[in-house]
Scaffold this motif. Structure first.
Motif, PDB file in Angstrom:
ATOM      1  N   ILE A 140     -51.349  56.737  57.287  1.00  0.00           N
ATOM      2  CA  ILE A 140     -51.057  55.420  57.872  1.00  0.00           C
ATOM      3  C   ILE A 140     -49.629  55.435  58.391  1.00  0.00           C
ATOM      4  O   ILE A 140     -48.667  55.406  57.625  1.00  0.00           O
ATOM      5  N   ARG A 141     -49.504  55.523  59.715  1.00  0.00           N
ATOM      6  CA  ARG A 141     -48.189  55.729  60.331  1.00  0.00           C
ATOM      7  C   ARG A 141     -47.221  54.571  60.155  1.00  0.00           C
ATOM      8  O   ARG A 141     -46.012  54.771  60.136  1.00  0.00           O
ATOM      9  N   SER A 142     -47.705  53.367  60.043  1.00  0.00           N
ATOM     10  CA  SER A 142     -46.810  52.208  59.919  1.00  0.00           C
ATOM     11  C   SER A 142     -45.930  52.286  58.677  1.00  0.00           C
ATOM     12  O   SER A 142     -44.878  51.657  58.619  1.00  0.00           O
ATOM     13  N   HIS A 143     -46.351  53.071  57.703  1.00  0.00           N
ATOM     14  CA  HIS A 143     -45.617  53.144  56.441  1.00  0.00           C
ATOM     15  C   HIS A 143     -44.726  54.384  56.347  1.00  0.00           C
ATOM     16  O   HIS A 143     -44.057  54.581  55.347  1.00  0.00           O
ATOM     17  N   HIS A 144     -44.711  55.219  57.388  1.00  0.00           N
ATOM     18  CA  HIS A 144     -43.793  56.366  57.437  1.00  0.00           C
ATOM     19  C   HIS A 144     -42.417  55.816  57.784  1.00  0.00           C
ATOM     20  O   HIS A 144     -42.179  55.365  58.904  1.00  0.00           O
ATOM     21  N   GLN A 145     -41.526  55.849  56.813  1.00  0.00           N
ATOM     22  CA  GLN A 145     -40.197  55.289  57.001  1.00  0.00           C
ATOM     23  C   GLN A 145     -39.248  55.972  56.028  1.00  0.00           C
ATOM     24  O   GLN A 145     -39.654  56.798  55.226  1.00  0.00           O
ATOM     25  N   SER A 146     -37.989  55.642  56.118  1.00  0.00           N
ATOM     26  CA  SER A 146     -37.020  56.164  55.162  1.00  0.00           C
ATOM     27  C   SER A 146     -36.015  55.068  54.843  1.00  0.00           C
ATOM     28  O   SER A 146     -35.871  54.093  55.578  1.00  0.00           O
ATOM     29  N   PHE A 147     -35.342  55.269  53.721  1.00  0.00           N
ATOM     30  CA  PHE A 147     -34.351  54.298  53.279  1.00  0.00           C
ATOM     31  C   PHE A 147     -33.093  55.050  52.880  1.00  0.00           C
ATOM     32  O   PHE A 147     -33.135  55.934  52.021  1.00  0.00           O
ATOM     33  N   GLU A 148     -31.972  54.710  53.496  1.00  0.00           N
ATOM     34  CA  GLU A 148     -30.707  55.404  53.213  1.00  0.00           C
ATOM     35  C   GLU A 148     -30.042  54.830  51.969  1.00  0.00           C
ATOM     36  O   GLU A 148     -29.987  53.618  51.779  1.00  0.00           O
ATOM     37  N   VAL A 149     -29.541  55.749  51.145  1.00  0.00           N
ATOM     38  CA  VAL A 149     -28.884  55.372  49.894  1.00  0.00           C
ATOM     39  C   VAL A 149     -27.574  56.152  49.776  1.00  0.00           C
ATOM     40  O   VAL A 149     -27.482  57.298  50.211  1.00  0.00           O
ATOM     41  N   ARG A 150     -26.595  55.517  49.181  1.00  0.00           N
ATOM     42  CA  ARG A 150     -25.341  56.181  48.846  1.00  0.00           C
ATOM     43  C   ARG A 150     -24.775  55.478  47.628  1.00  0.00           C
ATOM     44  O   ARG A 150     -24.605  54.260  47.630  1.00  0.00           O
ATOM     45  N   ILE A 151     -24.521  56.252  46.575  1.00  0.00           N
ATOM     46  CA  ILE A 151     -23.920  55.715  45.351  1.00  0.00           C
ATOM     47  C   ILE A 151     -22.499  56.283  45.284  1.00  0.00           C
ATOM     48  O   ILE A 151     -22.319  57.499  45.177  1.00  0.00           O
ATOM     49  N   ALA A 152     -21.508  55.425  45.357  1.00  0.00           N
ATOM     50  CA  ALA A 152     -20.118  55.853  45.537  1.00  0.00           C
ATOM     51  C   ALA A 152     -19.645  56.875  44.502  1.00  0.00           C
ATOM     52  O   ALA A 152     -18.924  57.807  44.837  1.00  0.00           O
ATOM     53  N   ASP A 153     -20.056  56.731  43.255  1.00  0.00           N
ATOM     54  CA  ASP A 153     -19.510  57.602  42.216  1.00  0.00           C
ATOM     55  C   ASP A 153     -20.551  58.555  41.618  1.00  0.00           C
ATOM     56  O   ASP A 153     -20.415  58.989  40.482  1.00  0.00           O
ATOM     57  N   ALA A 154     -21.548  58.897  42.386  1.00  0.00           N
ATOM     58  CA  ALA A 154     -22.594  59.776  41.842  1.00  0.00           C
ATOM     59  C   ALA A 154     -23.198  60.640  42.947  1.00  0.00           C
ATOM     60  O   ALA A 154     -23.263  60.212  44.094  1.00  0.00           O
ATOM     61  N   PRO A 155     -23.628  61.836  42.570  1.00  0.00           N
ATOM     62  CA  PRO A 155     -23.555  62.427  41.243  1.00  0.00           C
ATOM     63  C   PRO A 155     -22.240  63.173  41.025  1.00  0.00           C
ATOM     64  O   PRO A 155     -21.677  63.746  41.950  1.00  0.00           O
ATOM     65  N   HIS A 156     -21.763  63.173  39.785  1.00  0.00           N
ATOM     66  CA  HIS A 156     -20.644  64.041  39.409  1.00  0.00           C
ATOM     67  C   HIS A 156     -21.146  65.486  39.453  1.00  0.00           C
ATOM     68  O   HIS A 156     -22.356  65.729  39.499  1.00  0.00           O
TER      69      HIS A 156
END
Length: 183
Positions: A140-156
């Motif tokens: 189901i192509r409508s659900h092909h997506q991505s979500f960008e994440v960035r956690i400032a202090d991780a991972p060590h």
């Protein structure tokens, strides 16, 4: 398993392409920052002890939190393993690419497809995109997506960031024809 922190992100899109999104498009990510179970051991041939020590408990911790944070029925999902600079990509893969981890999310979401994934090694604050696919039909192509994440202090350097993501819908304002129209 030692968890340093848990981060929850909820994104709600109300307007896309200049038009209202109704109902709003919701995506939730829950990430745990854990000690790398193989840190300081050099090259480890058999990763099974670390997998057994971490994967199932981590899946059980994260899966219900994503469902709760999403606040709507899940339709798309994905996972991520971001390994600190002293670890190997295989360390993150060992945790997330096992049924001991992923089945917790599949069961919580009543899902049947494999979870798409990203693995990456990087410093604290590295940005990464979690791929998402439909939870019962990856075509189901409508659900092909991505979500960008960035956690400032991780991972060590000796940590691994493990994340699960869920979306209550496909891409806002999606307009692509079904895959079957091209077959």
């Amino acid at each position: 398993m030692k968890v340093r922190k848990i981060i929850t992100i909820v994104d709600e899109t109300l307007i896309e392409g200049g038009r209202e999104v109704s109902p709003s498009a919701r995506t939730a990510v829950v990430a745990a920052i854990i000690d790398n179970p193989w840190a300081g051991q050099g090259f480890v041939d058999d990763l099974s002890a670390g997998i057994d020590a971490v994967a199932s408990d981590l899946g059980a911790l994260l899966a219900p939190r994503v469902i709760e944070a999403l606040g709507a029925p899940l339709e798309a999902y994905g996972k991520a393993a971001i390994i600190g600079l002293n670890g190997e990509i295989e360390h993150g893969s060992a945790i997330i690419h096992t049924l001991k981890f992923g089945d917790h999310f599949r069961k919580a979401a009543n899902a049947s497809t494999l979870l798409p994934a990203v693995e990456k090694r990087g410093p604290a604050g590295v940005a990464f995109d979690i791929p998402l696919k439909h939870f019962t039909d990856a075509t189901i192509r409508s659900h092909h997506q991505s979500f960008e994440v960035r956690i400032a202090d991780a991972p060590h350097p000796d940590e691994i960031l493990i994340a699960l993501a869920g979306a209550a819908q496909g891409r806002p304002q999606q307009r692509l024809a079904a895959l079957s129209t091209e077959l």
